[in-house]
Design a protein around this motif. Structure first.
Motif, PDB file in Angstrom:
ATOM      1  N   LEU A 117       0.838  -1.190   0.000  1.00 24.14           N
ATOM      2  CA  LEU A 117       0.000   0.000   0.000  1.00 24.14           C
ATOM      3  C   LEU A 117       0.878   1.246   0.000  1.00 24.14           C
ATOM      4  N   VAL A 118       0.564   2.168  -0.894  1.00 25.80           N
ATOM      5  CA  VAL A 118       1.282   3.432  -0.971  1.00 25.80           C
ATOM      6  C   VAL A 118       0.488   4.543  -0.289  1.00 25.80           C
ATOM      7  N   ALA A 119      -0.782   4.666  -0.664  1.00 28.67           N
ATOM      8  CA  ALA A 119      -1.623   5.722  -0.108  1.00 28.67           C
ATOM      9  C   ALA A 119      -3.079   5.340  -0.269  1.00 28.67           C
ATOM     10  N   GLY A 120      -3.913   5.809   0.663  1.00 30.65           N
ATOM     11  CA  GLY A 120      -5.338   5.549   0.593  1.00 30.65           C
ATOM     12  C   GLY A 120      -6.124   6.794   0.943  1.00 30.65           C
ATOM     13  N   ILE A 121      -7.360   6.834   0.456  1.00 34.87           N
ATOM     14  CA  ILE A 121      -8.248   7.963   0.738  1.00 34.87           C
ATOM     15  C   ILE A 121      -9.655   7.421   0.907  1.00 34.87           C
ATOM     16  N   THR A 122     -10.360   7.953   1.899  1.00 31.95           N
ATOM     17  CA  THR A 122     -11.713   7.489   2.166  1.00 31.95           C
ATOM     18  C   THR A 122     -12.675   7.948   1.074  1.00 31.95           C
ATOM     19  N   LYS A 123     -13.869   7.355   1.076  1.00 28.53           N
ATOM     20  CA  LYS A 123     -14.814   7.628  -0.001  1.00 28.53           C
ATOM     21  C   LYS A 123     -15.223   9.080  -0.078  1.00 28.53           C
ATOM     22  N   ASN A 142      -4.180   8.183   4.198  1.00 34.06           N
ATOM     23  CA  ASN A 142      -3.098   7.512   4.904  1.00 34.06           C
ATOM     24  C   ASN A 142      -2.004   7.182   3.899  1.00 34.06           C
ATOM     25  N   TYR A 143      -0.781   7.108   4.399  1.00 33.43           N
ATOM     26  CA  TYR A 143       0.383   6.917   3.531  1.00 33.43           C
ATOM     27  C   TYR A 143       1.353   5.909   4.146  1.00 33.43           C
ATOM     28  N   ALA A 144       2.043   5.211   3.274  1.00 37.02           N
ATOM     29  CA  ALA A 144       3.171   4.405   3.735  1.00 37.02           C
ATOM     30  C   ALA A 144       4.241   5.352   4.267  1.00 37.02           C
ATOM     31  N   ASP A 145       4.951   4.900   5.285  1.00 33.76           N
ATOM     32  CA  ASP A 145       5.997   5.748   5.871  1.00 33.76           C
ATOM     33  C   ASP A 145       7.024   6.184   4.820  1.00 33.76           C
ATOM     34  N   SER A 146       7.275   5.310   3.871  1.00 32.08           N
ATOM     35  CA  SER A 146       8.316   5.582   2.871  1.00 32.08           C
ATOM     36  C   SER A 146       7.962   6.723   1.929  1.00 32.08           C
ATOM     37  N   VAL A 147       6.685   7.108   1.866  1.00 34.64           N
ATOM     38  CA  VAL A 147       6.289   8.163   0.924  1.00 34.64           C
ATOM     39  C   VAL A 147       5.710   9.395   1.610  1.00 34.64           C
ATOM     40  N   LYS A 148       5.567   9.350   2.926  1.00 37.42           N
ATOM     41  CA  LYS A 148       5.003  10.489   3.648  1.00 37.42           C
ATOM     42  C   LYS A 148       5.817  11.749   3.388  1.00 37.42           C
ATOM     43  N   GLY A 149       5.116  12.826   3.106  1.00 39.21           N
ATOM     44  CA  GLY A 149       5.772  14.096   2.843  1.00 39.21           C
ATOM     45  C   GLY A 149       6.195  14.273   1.398  1.00 39.21           C
ATOM     46  N   ARG A 150       6.112  13.202   0.606  1.00 38.61           N
ATOM     47  CA  ARG A 150       6.498  13.283  -0.813  1.00 38.61           C
ATOM     48  C   ARG A 150       5.317  13.028  -1.745  1.00 38.61           C
ATOM     49  N   PHE A 151       4.412  12.157  -1.345  1.00 39.79           N
ATOM     50  CA  PHE A 151       3.271  11.789  -2.181  1.00 39.79           C
ATOM     51  C   PHE A 151       1.989  12.354  -1.590  1.00 39.79           C
ATOM     52  N   THR A 152       1.050  12.687  -2.475  1.00 38.75           N
ATOM     53  CA  THR A 152      -0.262  13.169  -2.046  1.00 38.75           C
ATOM     54  C   THR A 152      -1.344  12.494  -2.875  1.00 38.75           C
ATOM     55  N   ILE A 153      -2.303  11.896  -2.181  1.00 37.41           N
ATOM     56  CA  ILE A 153      -3.439  11.267  -2.863  1.00 37.41           C
ATOM     57  C   ILE A 153      -4.629  12.218  -2.795  1.00 37.41           C
ATOM     58  N   SER A 154      -5.397  12.262  -3.872  1.00 35.36           N
ATOM     59  CA  SER A 154      -6.599  13.097  -3.909  1.00 35.36           C
ATOM     60  C   SER A 154      -7.623  12.425  -4.807  1.00 35.36           C
ATOM     61  N   ARG A 155      -8.870  12.834  -4.659  1.00 36.50           N
ATOM     62  CA  ARG A 155      -9.927  12.251  -5.483  1.00 36.50           C
ATOM     63  C   ARG A 155     -10.926  13.327  -5.875  1.00 36.50           C
ATOM     64  N   ASP A 156     -11.629  13.047  -6.968  1.00 34.38           N
ATOM     65  CA  ASP A 156     -12.692  13.917  -7.450  1.00 34.38           C
ATOM     66  C   ASP A 156     -13.909  13.043  -7.687  1.00 34.38           C
ATOM     67  N   ASN A 157     -14.856  13.090  -6.790  1.00 39.40           N
ATOM     68  CA  ASN A 157     -16.029  12.222  -6.894  1.00 39.40           C
ATOM     69  C   ASN A 157     -16.983  12.652  -8.013  1.00 39.40           C
ATOM     70  N   ALA A 158     -16.837  13.851  -8.488  1.00 35.09           N
ATOM     71  CA  ALA A 158     -17.643  14.302  -9.618  1.00 35.09           C
ATOM     72  C   ALA A 158     -17.098  13.757 -10.929  1.00 35.09           C
ATOM     73  N   GLU A 159     -15.784  13.572 -10.978  1.00 34.75           N
ATOM     74  CA  GLU A 159     -15.132  13.079 -12.199  1.00 34.75           C
ATOM     75  C   GLU A 159     -14.770  11.599 -12.123  1.00 34.75           C
ATOM     76  N   ASN A 160     -14.976  10.976 -10.959  1.00 39.41           N
ATOM     77  CA  ASN A 160     -14.639   9.558 -10.764  1.00 39.41           C
ATOM     78  C   ASN A 160     -13.155   9.293 -11.009  1.00 39.41           C
ATOM     79  N   THR A 161     -12.342  10.138 -10.419  1.00 44.64           N
ATOM     80  CA  THR A 161     -10.901   9.962 -10.569  1.00 44.64           C
ATOM     81  C   THR A 161     -10.201  10.041  -9.212  1.00 44.64           C
ATOM     82  N   VAL A 162      -9.085   9.359  -9.147  1.00 42.57           N
ATOM     83  CA  VAL A 162      -8.204   9.452  -7.986  1.00 42.57           C
ATOM     84  C   VAL A 162      -6.785   9.632  -8.503  1.00 42.57           C
ATOM     85  N   ASP A 163      -6.083  10.571  -7.935  1.00 44.51           N
ATOM     86  CA  ASP A 163      -4.741  10.919  -8.390  1.00 44.51           C
ATOM     87  C   ASP A 163      -3.710  10.653  -7.304  1.00 44.51           C
TER      88      ASP A 163
END
Length: 119
Positions: A46-52, A58-79
């Motif tokens: 697991l790298v990163a997760g985001i609630t519905k 939440n992030y793996a320790d190895s990527v905290k501070g470097r990676f950011t997860i986001s989602r757009d429920n209107a566009e049905n996308t997660v980045d």
């Protein structure tokens, strides 16, 4: 159900990439979304997760501070925005959708996108 990842590629150490996952065929806003990765010879992690609702991440320790997860429920996308990339971030990155129901878990996966960090 379809999850299609895009945005992978070759990048130099210290560089950035933005992965995107386009979802279809299910009610996106009811699913927690995650990014996993699998490097050669290693287990998928697991790298990163985001609630519905997008209100918790939440992030793996190895990527905290470097990676950011986001989602757009209107566009049905997660980045997944990946900054300060390191060679050890090299892996196939997978998008995951998961919903816990009373009697089962709905668990969907994309086909993966390759990320290679190398000079």
């Amino acid at each position: 159900v379809t999850l299609v990842e895009s945005g992978g590629g070759l990048v130099q150490p210290g560089g950035s990439l933005r992965l995107s996952c386009a979802a279809s065929g299910f009610t996106f806003s009811r699913y927690d979304m995650s990014w996993y990765r699998q490097a050669p010879g290693k287990e998928r992690e697991l790298v990163a997760g985001i609630t519905k609702a997008g209100d918790s991440t939440n992030y793996a320790d190895s990527v905290k501070g470097r990676f950011t997860i986001s989602r757009d429920n209107a566009e049905n996308t997660v980045d997944l925005q990946m900054n300060m990339l390191k060679p050890e971030d090299t892996a196939v990155y997978y998008c995951n959708a998961r919903r816990f129901l009373s009697s089962r878990v709905n668990d969907y996966w994309g086909q993966g996108t390759q990320v290679t960090v190398s000079s």
